[in-house]
Enzyme design. Sequence first.
Site, mmCIF file in Angstrom:
data_model
loop_
_atom_site.group_PDB
_atom_site.id
_atom_site.type_symbol
_atom_site.label_atom_id
_atom_site.label_comp_id
_atom_site.label_asym_id
_atom_site.label_seq_id
_atom_site.Cartn_x
_atom_site.Cartn_y
_atom_site.Cartn_z
ATOM 1 N N GLU A 38 0.833 -1.205 0.000
ATOM 2 C CA GLU A 38 0.000 0.000 0.000
ATOM 3 C C GLU A 38 0.872 1.260 0.000
ATOM 4 O O GLU A 38 0.583 2.228 -0.683
ATOM 5 C CB GLU A 38 -0.893 -0.044 1.245
ATOM 6 C CG GLU A 38 -2.143 0.753 1.155
ATOM 7 C CD GLU A 38 -3.169 0.215 0.172
ATOM 8 O OE1 GLU A 38 -2.777 -0.400 -0.832
ATOM 9 O OE2 GLU A 38 -4.351 0.443 0.389
ATOM 10 N N THR A 67 -5.780 7.989 -4.702
ATOM 11 C CA THR A 67 -5.780 8.007 -3.231
ATOM 12 C C THR A 67 -4.792 9.037 -2.683
ATOM 13 O O THR A 67 -5.095 9.765 -1.735
ATOM 14 C CB THR A 67 -5.437 6.602 -2.702
ATOM 15 O OG1 THR A 67 -6.455 5.713 -3.142
ATOM 16 C CG2 THR A 67 -5.382 6.575 -1.179
HETATM 17 N N1 HSE Z 1 -8.248 5.102 4.579
HETATM 18 C C1 HSE Z 1 -7.759 5.348 3.249
HETATM 19 C C2 HSE Z 1 -8.182 6.737 2.826
HETATM 20 C C3 HSE Z 1 -8.290 4.333 2.310
HETATM 21 O O1 HSE Z 1 -9.338 7.079 3.029
HETATM 22 O O2 HSE Z 1 -7.363 7.478 2.284
HETATM 23 C C4 HSE Z 1 -7.833 4.546 0.891
HETATM 24 O O3 HSE Z 1 -8.496 3.660 0.037
#
Ligand code: HSE
Length: 311
Positions: free
Chosen positions: A130, A183
């Site tokens: 990740e 993201t």
């Molecule tokens: N918790 C993370 C965010 C998940 O919201 O950025 C990303 O898929």
Amino acid sequence: MQSIRVFAPASVANVSCGYDVLGFAVHQPGDEVVISLNRSGIVSLDLIEGDEGRLPTEPEKNTVSAVVINYLKHIGSKQGAGIKLYKKMPFGSGLGSSSASAVGGLVAINELMGNPLSRMQLLPFAMEGERLACGNAHADNVAPALLGGMVLIRSYDPLDVITLPVPAGLSCALVYPHVEIPTMAARQIIKTSIPMANAIRQWGNVGGMVAGLYTNDLDLIGRSMEDLIVEPVRKMLIPHFTEMRKMALENGALGFGISGSGPTVFALCSNRVISGNVTAALEKKLKEFGVGSTCYVSEINREGASVLEKI
Ligand code: HSE
């Protein structure tokens, strides 16, 4: 066994109130990873299908192969392996696409090596995947994709991950409007400090969600799906978010929010019929606004990544 095909599911991170600490896996969509052992002594990425040429092809830079390389190094193996990645979910959609690939690779290689590590022990490797994909090693996609069910990350340091019970029949409506939100970008716009009053309400909601899951209290689960911290900022990136929320609740959803970093939105519903009604209503509404979408209806996936075929 020389070859294996693994399915790794999409996941819904944050579950509204639990930024970076709550997530659950679904049954679809998901990626498939095939790994074949060989005598080359190296890990190669032999095929990526469904990425329209967008993913890195160097084994050290691609999430699926990078995690396999790290895993083999960790267990002290010089095993050669060829990886094929079948991307079956959209990028930048908030469905945990990179997480699914990493988890698929790890479950596949671990199985081929005779499962020396437990799923929980695979988690730190998936988290590093990740980090490679989006610059941050959050676990709220990889943990549910690996472990299944609804997962709480109580602490990152030390890592403390808890699988929570899920009421029978709880169903999820997912609607992915066809816009892309990376993201990394969606994390950069979040404020780094929050008013105490919002923090108090937010941790009340996280507690409410956990209590609701343990006591099968669907109304409490729905009431707890409130996000005062991340959603107010990120919803601007999602077309017609406010209208979609209204429609989801009017159609019987328990709660509605952004899946991970979006643009996919999700609604938890007490059963599959309601989830179906919610996705149909939202899809129709987005179409009226000229926005294409892809919809999924799924119960919570309690198993996580699964082996499809051993050859
Ligand atoms: N918790 C993370 C965010 C998940 O919201 O950025 C990303 O898929």
